[in-house]
Design a protein around this motif. Sequence first.
Motif, PDB file in Angstrom:
ATOM      1  N   ASP A  84      38.700  53.424 -56.990  1.00 45.53           N
ATOM      2  CA  ASP A  84      38.771  53.433 -55.524  1.00 45.53           C
ATOM      3  C   ASP A  84      37.778  52.468 -54.887  1.00 45.53           C
ATOM      4  O   ASP A  84      37.891  52.141 -53.716  1.00 45.53           O
ATOM      5  N   ALA A 113      45.644  46.665 -61.680  1.00 47.27           N
ATOM      6  CA  ALA A 113      45.703  47.500 -62.886  1.00 47.27           C
ATOM      7  C   ALA A 113      46.831  47.038 -63.798  1.00 47.27           C
ATOM      8  O   ALA A 113      46.663  46.945 -65.011  1.00 47.27           O
ATOM      9  N   ARG A 140      45.401  47.437 -55.745  1.00 47.32           N
ATOM     10  CA  ARG A 140      44.721  48.015 -56.914  1.00 47.32           C
ATOM     11  C   ARG A 140      45.716  48.244 -58.032  1.00 47.32           C
ATOM     12  O   ARG A 140      45.431  47.971 -59.199  1.00 47.32           O
ATOM     13  N   SER A 141      46.898  48.743 -57.666  1.00 47.04           N
ATOM     14  CA  SER A 141      47.918  49.006 -58.688  1.00 47.04           C
ATOM     15  C   SER A 141      48.326  47.712 -59.392  1.00 47.04           C
ATOM     16  O   SER A 141      48.482  47.689 -60.611  1.00 47.04           O
ATOM     17  N   GLY A 169      46.060  44.431 -66.101  1.00 45.36           N
ATOM     18  CA  GLY A 169      45.083  44.739 -67.132  1.00 45.36           C
ATOM     19  C   GLY A 169      43.643  44.872 -66.645  1.00 45.36           C
ATOM     20  O   GLY A 169      42.721  44.967 -67.437  1.00 45.36           O
ATOM     21  N   HIS A 170      43.428  44.872 -65.325  1.00 44.37           N
ATOM     22  CA  HIS A 170      42.061  45.030 -64.832  1.00 44.37           C
ATOM     23  C   HIS A 170      41.721  46.504 -64.706  1.00 44.37           C
ATOM     24  O   HIS A 170      42.564  47.331 -64.382  1.00 44.37           O
ATOM     25  N   ARG A 171      40.433  46.791 -64.951  1.00 47.80           N
ATOM     26  CA  ARG A 171      39.978  48.163 -64.754  1.00 47.80           C
ATOM     27  C   ARG A 171      39.712  48.342 -63.267  1.00 47.80           C
ATOM     28  O   ARG A 171      38.993  47.553 -62.662  1.00 47.80           O
ATOM     29  N   VAL A 172      40.333  49.325 -62.663  1.00 52.69           N
ATOM     30  CA  VAL A 172      40.149  49.498 -61.221  1.00 52.69           C
ATOM     31  C   VAL A 172      39.790  50.936 -60.866  1.00 52.69           C
ATOM     32  O   VAL A 172      40.053  51.860 -61.626  1.00 52.69           O
TER      33      VAL A 172
END
Lengths: 731, 280
Positions: free
Chosen positions: B252, B244, B240-241, B247-250
């Motif tokens: 949980d 992110a 996930r990090s 540039g992706h919106r992440v």
Amino acid sequence: MAVSHAGGPVSRRKFPTGANYVEALQNPTLCFEDPDLKHGTVQQSPVLGPKAISGNFASVFSITAPGGQRYALKCFTRDSNTLEARYKAINKQLAVLKPAKLTQPWPVGIEYLPRGVLVAGQWYPALKMAWVEATNLITWIDRNIRDSVAVLGVAERFAALAADLEKLGIAHGDLQHGNLLVAADGTLRLVDYDGMYVPELKGQGATENGHRNYQSPHRVSSDFGPTMDRFSSWIIYLSLVAIATDPSIWDQLHDDQGEFLILKEDDFKEPKSSLSWSLLLTHSDASLRSLAAQTHGLLADAAHTVPALSTRGAIPTPIPTQRPVPASAPANGTPAWLAGHIPPPQNTSVGSSTGAGAPTGTGFARRRTADVLSGVFALTGSAAPAALTAIGVLPNGYMAVAQLGALLVSGGTLHVTRRSRPEAKASKARLRALRQQVATLEDPAVAAQKVRQEIESLTLTGASRDAQINRQIKSIQSELRDEQARIAQALNKETNGLKTKLSKLAAREQKQLDAMLVTVLRAHVQNRLRRHPIQGVKKLSNMGDGTVTALTAAGIHTAADFTGVRYVQSGRYSSRDAYLIRSNGQQVKIPGVGEVRAAALESWRTSLEQQARKSAPTSLSAQERTTIRQQFAKQKKQLEAEITQAEGTARRKRDQLQQRSTARQQQANKEKQQHQTATQHQRAVLLQRQAQLADQSTTHNLLVTQLATARTGHRREFGLRRYLGFVATGR
Amino acid sequence: MPYTAEISRTNPGCFIFLVDQSASMSDPIGSGEMVQQRAQVVSDAINRLLTELSVKCAKEEGVRDYFHVAVIGYGHTQVGSAFTGGLAGRDLVPLSEIANNPARLESRTKKVPDGAGGLVETTVQFPVWMDPVTNGGTPMTRALGYADSLVARWVDEHPGGFPPIVLNLTDGESTDGDPTSAAIGLASHATADGAVLLFNLHVSGASGTPVTFPDGEGDLPDTYSRLLFHMSSVLPSHMRSYAASQGHRVSDATRGFVYNADITSIIEFLDIGTRATELR
């Protein structure tokens, strides 16, 4: 764990991937601006084009400029908006380092190219560095592990490098085998400065936390600073000293192809279950034990509180390649067991060994009568046939035969008298004695060859047994690792279900509380409705005693006894029949209660119910809540107990497993040591014998030479010609 | 903490690519000059992923076996290895063998920006391990079952390793029933480090903007994409990090699902050796 949302605090652009760079570098004239690179030659992999050497944040390519200078070009695959500023600061720091003040030329020149590589129309930064001709630490150790002095030299130079960094207030951030290269002269080079700290970067965060097999388990981003190399320095130094002290540690603890030296992440995170620590902490070498204990003591420390590497008292003397001294080296060079086999080499003179006061072979001494007589006889005897023939006594035809016979007789006489000379006899005896001595000595060359073979086979057997035990220890370690993983796997499987149940418990509790409230509410309403007898409907219009009697007869005594009305098409006159629904769900048709009266009854009941609801409790009583809470607390406790139990069982299993493994490892090492001691003993005996054989060989050669000399001497001094001369002249 | 096991030659990872080779994959995707066959898009993606993985694991002495990789095709005739050339017929192959044995190198002509505002035509070598195949139905459930058996064996042999990653590339129209339970079964295998990760790349001719790593089904255009979204594993936190940082919106709930977009970046999510900090 921190997760950044919506692209994180700073917007970053997506950098090219390693494969993107590989594609771009297929056309250097298009993708580079720097003249060295633009017209340079990119090193190729066997199949996939430009050869990359990749890390987690970059791929490095080798490019040879037209002038022959070779460069490493580092192309970044992850963006860092601080990249340029960091490298500027690092470069500034490296530029002012004075080579004379460093213990070795470890820094590598770097040039930051803001317009490094053009990929899909965009320029990306790159780092141009001089190509370092050196070998990475693991490869170097693999090649030099048997040279303890060289390994210890690298350990010392590593400590010196760490001291250089400490003194300058610099930290590399990712000290590990891949970033420490050993040059041909044994000095170290330090490469990859992506995570480097220099004083100018004070206050910034780390870009990476270093290789997992070299870092304190407590290291965090905020440890970015001058002390962040300390833990890894201790680990690397300990590893190098350990394998210099005892090279078999490398065989036992380093995995072929493993990305670590002899200690890895698990050994730092769970030192208790680490077989590696147990091996180092109980090693037979005291100074290694003490260094291991010192390093082991750092595991609990916060990363930034680890003290600087100190080599004080930790440098052991490496055990040189073992060449045991023979158990009892005799002072005079002749071992005791040879006594009786060879004569004591008293002095180097040849003939002395025959002793017995015999004259040393310097020829004939004094003529005896026999010598003179035999000389005369030989002379006259040989001439007799010719003389006889000449005076006609012998017929001509017999002369040749007679001459031959006369010569033989003269020769025989001379031979007998010559050999009967005491000097000749003594010389002969000396020769005989020498021959005997040479014969009694077994050929030392053959014996030496045999001993050499025995030593070789002992070495081979020892090495193969050591290797086998090392393999056994390695397999104990990997079995332990796999078994621990299996225990964790089983535990996860067992507890995942329980944990899911546990996490749903709160929701279930709330649901039950809500349901309970509904029940309480319904009971309250029923209770209130029960207080309104059906006689109350008489107040309504159209309702009289008859209806009340009929309702009572149907079992409806209070407003609580029915819940509503159901209308059913009767079929006739398109009217509807009304059925009252009793509280038990039963539907009942009351004589005299049609659609209108039923509606009136229903609305009477509804208004009473509404009144009742107004006085109803809006929440559960403390007691009711407590009952439910207790019930769930019990469930929760039970689930937690099950989880704890499962974890406890798993822990016990792990502990037992580990104890077993430790015991097995220690047993294996003990056996190995016993074998090694026995082998060393056997080896010492053989080496001693080898040394003795060398001496024996000298004696043998000496005797052979003596014999040859004696033979020649004998022939020269006591030969026929010499005898004839002696007989004739007395000299 | 799950999904933190070291990926190394002594603890290799396992990558299984499942490739839809059904007849529906011959349908076009895109518009105008950019029209391509779905199967071509998918085989290009696989070939790129294999190149990417090889480069990521390349060191001084060559490509290291940090991973063992299978490419499994599923279509009318069979479920099985989709490699062509020297690796044909094989399931899990050590990465170094893959890097050294592409079926062929294709010379592809490309117009690339010259950096000075113009375009220039260049030729690049494109390694190919797998060709587009389109034939018959889409036995996705059987394909997941096939991956299941590979994964079961792997997990048994590598109980402490990083869990296997299964990446399914498809147009989503399973013809042998709802693949959900097969997907759940597959993702129930676990090493001590966590459960199998199942990611999906959905290549579709349906309209709708490309979606990368969504955390809900809101933006997804049809039932197929929603089904695949729900089959996909939630991204582990370090992945996930990385998502992110690209540039992706992440959140949980972000899942390993991509709709009509590039999935090559998933390779960047894999940590080998030096650990990145959570945020750079």
